[in-house]
Design a protein around this motif. Sequence first.
Motif, short mmCIF file in Angstrom:
data_model
loop_
_atom_site.label_atom_id
_atom_site.label_comp_id
_atom_site.label_asym_id
_atom_site.label_seq_id
_atom_site.Cartn_x
_atom_site.Cartn_y
_atom_site.Cartn_z
N TYR A 36 0.86 -1.23 0.04
CA TYR A 36 0.05 -0.06 0.01
C TYR A 36 0.80 1.08 0.10
CZ TYR A 36 1.04 0.23 5.24
OH TYR A 36 1.39 0.28 6.48
N PRO A 37 0.45 2.35 -0.36
CA PRO A 37 1.26 3.55 -0.55
C PRO A 37 1.52 4.10 0.75
CG PRO A 37 -0.69 3.74 -1.87
CD PRO A 37 -0.81 2.49 -0.94
N PHE A 38 2.59 4.44 1.15
CA PHE A 38 2.82 5.20 2.31
C PHE A 38 2.52 6.61 2.52
CE2 PHE A 38 5.97 7.58 4.93
CZ PHE A 38 5.63 7.26 6.16
N VAL A 39 1.59 6.96 3.42
CA VAL A 39 1.51 8.04 3.31
C VAL A 39 1.85 8.83 4.71
CG1 VAL A 39 -0.43 10.07 3.48
CG2 VAL A 39 -0.92 8.13 1.98
N GLY B 88 -8.50 16.59 -2.38
CA GLY B 88 -7.27 16.88 -3.22
C GLY B 88 -5.99 16.18 -2.75
N CYS B 89 -6.17 15.27 -1.77
CA CYS B 89 -4.86 14.52 -1.49
C CYS B 89 -5.26 12.93 -2.07
CB CYS B 89 -4.78 14.17 -0.03
SG CYS B 89 -4.06 15.91 0.70
N PHE B 90 -4.00 12.66 -2.71
CA PHE B 90 -4.17 11.22 -3.46
C PHE B 90 -2.80 10.35 -3.37
CE2 PHE B 90 -6.51 14.48 -5.97
CZ PHE B 90 -7.79 13.67 -6.18
N VAL B 91 -3.11 9.37 -3.69
CA VAL B 91 -1.78 8.29 -3.60
C VAL B 91 -1.54 7.88 -5.11
CG1 VAL B 91 -2.01 7.56 -1.23
CG2 VAL B 91 -3.27 6.35 -3.20
N TYR B 92 -0.60 7.24 -5.19
CA TYR B 92 -0.15 6.92 -6.89
C TYR B 92 0.20 5.27 -6.76
CZ TYR B 92 1.82 8.05 -11.48
OH TYR B 92 1.98 8.44 -12.84
N ARG B 93 -0.99 4.56 -6.94
CA ARG B 93 -0.77 3.22 -6.95
C ARG B 93 -1.58 2.51 -7.97
NH1 ARG B 93 2.91 -1.03 -5.19
NH2 ARG B 93 1.53 -2.87 -5.12
N THR B 94 -2.48 2.58 -8.39
CA THR B 94 -3.70 2.00 -9.04
C THR B 94 -4.04 2.78 -10.41
OG1 THR B 94 -5.61 2.58 -7.78
CG2 THR B 94 -4.43 0.68 -7.15
N VAL B 95 -4.81 2.08 -11.19
CA VAL B 95 -5.19 2.63 -12.41
C VAL B 95 -6.55 3.64 -11.80
CG1 VAL B 95 -6.96 2.47 -14.20
CG2 VAL B 95 -4.98 1.07 -14.06
N GLU B 96 -7.26 3.21 -10.78
CA GLU B 96 -8.24 4.17 -10.15
C GLU B 96 -7.90 5.25 -9.72
OE1 GLU B 96 -8.63 0.86 -10.69
OE2 GLU B 96 -10.61 1.33 -12.07
N GLY C 81 -3.28 23.10 -5.50
CA GLY C 81 -4.44 22.69 -5.43
C GLY C 81 -4.69 21.04 -5.26
N MET C 82 -3.56 20.34 -5.24
CA MET C 82 -3.60 19.09 -4.97
C MET C 82 -2.22 18.46 -4.59
SD MET C 82 -4.00 17.56 -8.78
CE MET C 82 -4.34 15.95 -8.14
N VAL C 83 -2.30 17.38 -3.77
CA VAL C 83 -1.00 16.67 -3.14
C VAL C 83 -1.13 15.33 -3.48
CG1 VAL C 83 0.41 16.23 -1.23
CG2 VAL C 83 -0.77 18.52 -1.37
N VAL C 84 -0.02 14.61 -4.12
CA VAL C 84 0.03 13.24 -4.45
C VAL C 84 1.15 12.72 -3.58
CG1 VAL C 84 0.49 11.62 -6.16
CG2 VAL C 84 -0.99 13.70 -6.83
N PHE C 85 0.91 11.58 -2.64
CA PHE C 85 1.87 10.98 -1.94
C PHE C 85 2.40 9.97 -2.65
CE2 PHE C 85 -0.78 13.17 1.32
CZ PHE C 85 0.04 13.64 1.97
N ALA C 86 3.59 9.96 -2.79
CA ALA C 86 4.39 8.91 -3.58
C ALA C 86 5.79 8.65 -2.93
CB ALA C 86 4.67 9.27 -4.93
N ALA C 87 5.49 8.34 -1.66
CA ALA C 87 6.87 8.62 -0.94
C ALA C 87 7.13 6.85 -0.46
CB ALA C 87 6.47 9.24 0.32
N GLY C 88 6.87 6.02 -1.19
CA GLY C 88 7.21 4.52 -1.09
C GLY C 88 5.91 3.92 -0.67
N VAL C 89 6.23 2.45 -0.43
CA VAL C 89 5.05 1.63 -0.33
C VAL C 89 5.64 0.81 1.18
CG1 VAL C 89 4.29 1.39 -2.70
CG2 VAL C 89 6.22 0.08 -1.88
N ARG C 90 4.46 0.29 1.33
CA ARG C 90 4.84 -0.84 2.58
C ARG C 90 4.23 -1.92 2.28
NH1 ARG C 90 7.49 2.77 3.34
NH2 ARG C 90 7.71 4.20 5.13
N PRO C 91 4.58 -3.16 2.66
CA PRO C 91 3.91 -4.49 2.31
C PRO C 91 2.76 -4.76 3.23
CG PRO C 91 6.05 -4.79 3.89
CD PRO C 91 5.77 -3.32 3.31
#
Lengths: 908, 151
Positions: A128-131, A141-149, A256-266
């Motif tokens: 899962y994306p680490f926030v 307006g906060c998002f993660v970056y992992r899936t097509v959705e 206007g928006m923040v994307v969290f892409a700071a790594g993932v955790r199992p």
Amino acid sequence: MTPPAPIPTAPTAPTAPTAPTIVLAGHGMVGQRFLEALAARGVTAAARVVVLAEEPRPAYDRVRLTSYFSGTAPDELALCDEDFLSSHGITLHLGDPAAAVDRERRTVTSRSGRTVGYDALVLATGSYPFVPPVPGSDAEGCFVYRTVEDLLAIEEYAEERVRNAAGAGIVVGGGLLGLEAAGALRGLGLRTHIVESGDRLMALQVDAGGGAALRRTLEAMELEVHTGVAGEEIGTDEAGAVSAMTLSDGRRLPAGMVVFAAGVRPRDELARAAGLETGPRGGVTVDERCRTADPDVYAVGECAHAADGTVYGLVAPGYEMAEAAADAVAERLARYGAGVAAPSRPRMFTGADTSTKLKLLGVDVASFGDAHGTADGALDVVYADSRAGVYKKLVVSGDGTLLGGVLVGDAASYGTLRALTGSVPPVPPGTLVLPEGADGSRESSGGLGPAALPEDAVVCNCHHVEKGAVRAAVAEQGCTDVASVKKCTNAGTGCGSCVPVLKQLVEAELEAGGVAVDRGLCGCFAHTRAELYEIVRTLRLTSFSALLDSHGREEARGGEGCEVCKPAVASVIASLAPSIGAEDHVLDGEQAALQDTNDHFLANLQRNGSYSVVPRVPGGEITPQRLIVLGEVARDFGLYTKITGGQRIDMFGARVEQLPAIWTRLVEAGFESGHAYGKALRTVKSCVGSTWCRYGVQDSVRMAIGLELRYRGLRSPHKLKAGVSGCARECAEAMSKDFGVIATSSGWNLYVGGNGGATPRHADLLAQDLSDAELVRLTDRFLMFYIRTADRLERTSAWLERTEGGLDHVRDVVVHDSLGLCDELEALMAEHVAHYRDEWSAALEDPEKLARFVSFVNAPDVPDPTVRFTAERDQIKPDLTLLSGPDLPVRTAEDAHGTAGLEGATAR
Amino acid sequence: MTTATTRTTSTASTASTAGTASTAPSARAADDADHAHAAAAAPHPRVEVHDAQGWFALCGLDALTPGRGVAALLRDGTQAAVFLDRAGRPYVIGNRDPFTGACVLSRGLLGSAHGAPFVASPLLKQRFDLRTGSCLDEEGVCVPVFRSRIR
């Protein structure tokens, strides 16, 4: 090692399977690979396989996720189709992840309450994306970056809420994922910040020097990079939506928006809840066969804490784990007597190479081996060119063994260097990092060819293919090109980064085997068609014989050329005619002698020597009056008529001397040549579109006619077919065309490289939601780039597959103008459009051209007696009895005599 | 073997050949005559072929395009394919493609491989040596060859 327990049928399984059941939790890339590995081992035939997946869509290529923003449709990322599942009897439940495991009863319960008994359970739940715990990180307006959705949501929010307000976007995380996300936001038209708490970008992959080179390049692209700072707080507006972010150094970035892409955790919560051991930083602990402490439960991919103590976040190690787990499962089934063969050498996963090569925001970044020089006594060899944004570092040991390295800005030598890792390179390491040509050599990798690689060097990392296997494929299995080696060894079919090295290896091996690798067009030219195109273009050569005598093979100069190069060069000259000042009719001057018979008579030769005639019907739209003219002409000349697949009418059975009379009638009625005889644009097929169809969203007929009229007469390496569909139902079958256009609610999607026929290929999305003008501009560029670089008789589909870098490269060139060619490509097309003239009306006006349309040079009024017809279904068909008789006696000049007196052949 | 003779301006030989060939293409002959008349010294050479009855004129040289062919009728009613190469040498072979039976060889493309001139059938692309008539792509198949010259 604990011997695996036999697999009895789980007594408590509610579904009461008769075959053993394997449950897979998760359907990501590694999960899919595991299924494929099961299928390859025959396990799916012997066992029931049930997959519980969280996402609403089957496995897709997450590595290429970001390509969505450059036009790849989500469906094109799919790794698993319905066929695969149904043909292997795999049950897939989408949107219904495993929620609990009961190890006692050996059941899994899904979120919707479905309970499935298992004999073996494989966890492939990924990450899962680490926030980071930043106040406000749950704001709108906060998002993660992992899936097509996630991407769809980011796109929608950026377009509707941020871009219009000229707002900025912030990406938290300057690693691989962060840079991908930043590229996406930039592509969506947002001013983009990257906030990275570490001291450099891509800290995992590159060192300080590489990070600095990368940073300069990104800043030149107007990305704002903030390193050594963290997000402190996310500010919101009255409505609770993101408005800014405060950094740890006190600065405030409005956004206007923040994307969290700071790594993932199992994602190991399922295993934790079931009491399975996990690693210190998460991940289900597994052994080298990917078994957890429970012998019935396995874990693979990013959710596993592997036997070497690492949690891998890359797909290649995940694939290796999937293979190891599949071997282990197959072995269990074999012991159980389920009709599965036990693997002879079961694979173990003991660790993996984390070498990576990426293209981020157009910048090559690669690291391999011990990139950070952590080994004792490791030494650096560094080359840096800050101006060019190039940074290369090799890590070597005291004895010169290559241990690893970092490449930023120029990773061309990655394949060779990675394969050399662990050995002492045959040239000094300094040579290996110098740019091409710096030492006077023209060889890449500092003079190191693939010959320098040791036999056991791993050429393809994705499929673990060694150099020896590639050589054997050529030397022993008769492969003669990269495509067949790919098929034979699987090398190069993963990420594709090794294809350039693979190509060199294959060519070297062929040469070593005495097979001359001759890429020449034919026996007359050692150049490829693309090279001849450049020669003709730059030297403005308008004559075939001049080209042959100056650039042909030594032995072919002064000769005639041949049936291969003459039409190919004729096509090149015709494509370039306006800009190089060549005569612009294919039957003008010397060009007439170069054309295949179809072009020479501007009609299609049929089996008995008669011709067929196809007038252009742009977009397939035709008035009743013109339809009547076609009927009358066919009737008056006794022609056979048939509707073509390209929405026009083909009239067969014309004798060569009838063609001018037929075309006089057609031209009078306003028809033009349909170029059915040429390697040129054929038709642009269309559906009726929004004008008539209740589903249509755009006027596909208007667009099809416009495109067909624009590109009519354009000579190309092979025929070109196109289609325009007025909605996503795709009635015009545009995806099977060289270029296809599909209407969307806001414009047009442009697809390229499709094909029907014997090797069908769905076209790839090049760009989407284009305006009319954008569509035409991109199509202009695409076609001209194809014409410029394709081989003779190479359709766009084969060309796209062969082109190094494939669709991404073509998109870089024609959409992002990476080669700076677009102005020229557009200008060439503009010239073509300006100089187009109907070939048939021009021929009818020229007595010299018309003089060729005779049956016999010495009896122009005598029809060829062998072109005769009989009747079938109320129309004519060739009378083949005239052709199938005994061959004429072979006569030499000395004893020439013949069978006399075919009807009509009066003595002259 | 094919004989390639040098061009000659002798109108006498042309006239006599045309006479032998009864009604050799009259329209073109007239054109050529006009042309010759207009530019007194200009040659108007013809392509001649040797059949069972001897030499006979098929057409004016200007009816041929170097690198291409035309079909012609022989006096026995069979068809010939007449070619001219870059160097101006004529070749005449039978027009019938033995692989398909269609009379189309005259519409094939001229080429040369290792010095041998050939025509590639426009239907299925088999090549025939213009000097010997033998197929370069399948042994044992050949087409008739006729001697030819330019007069």
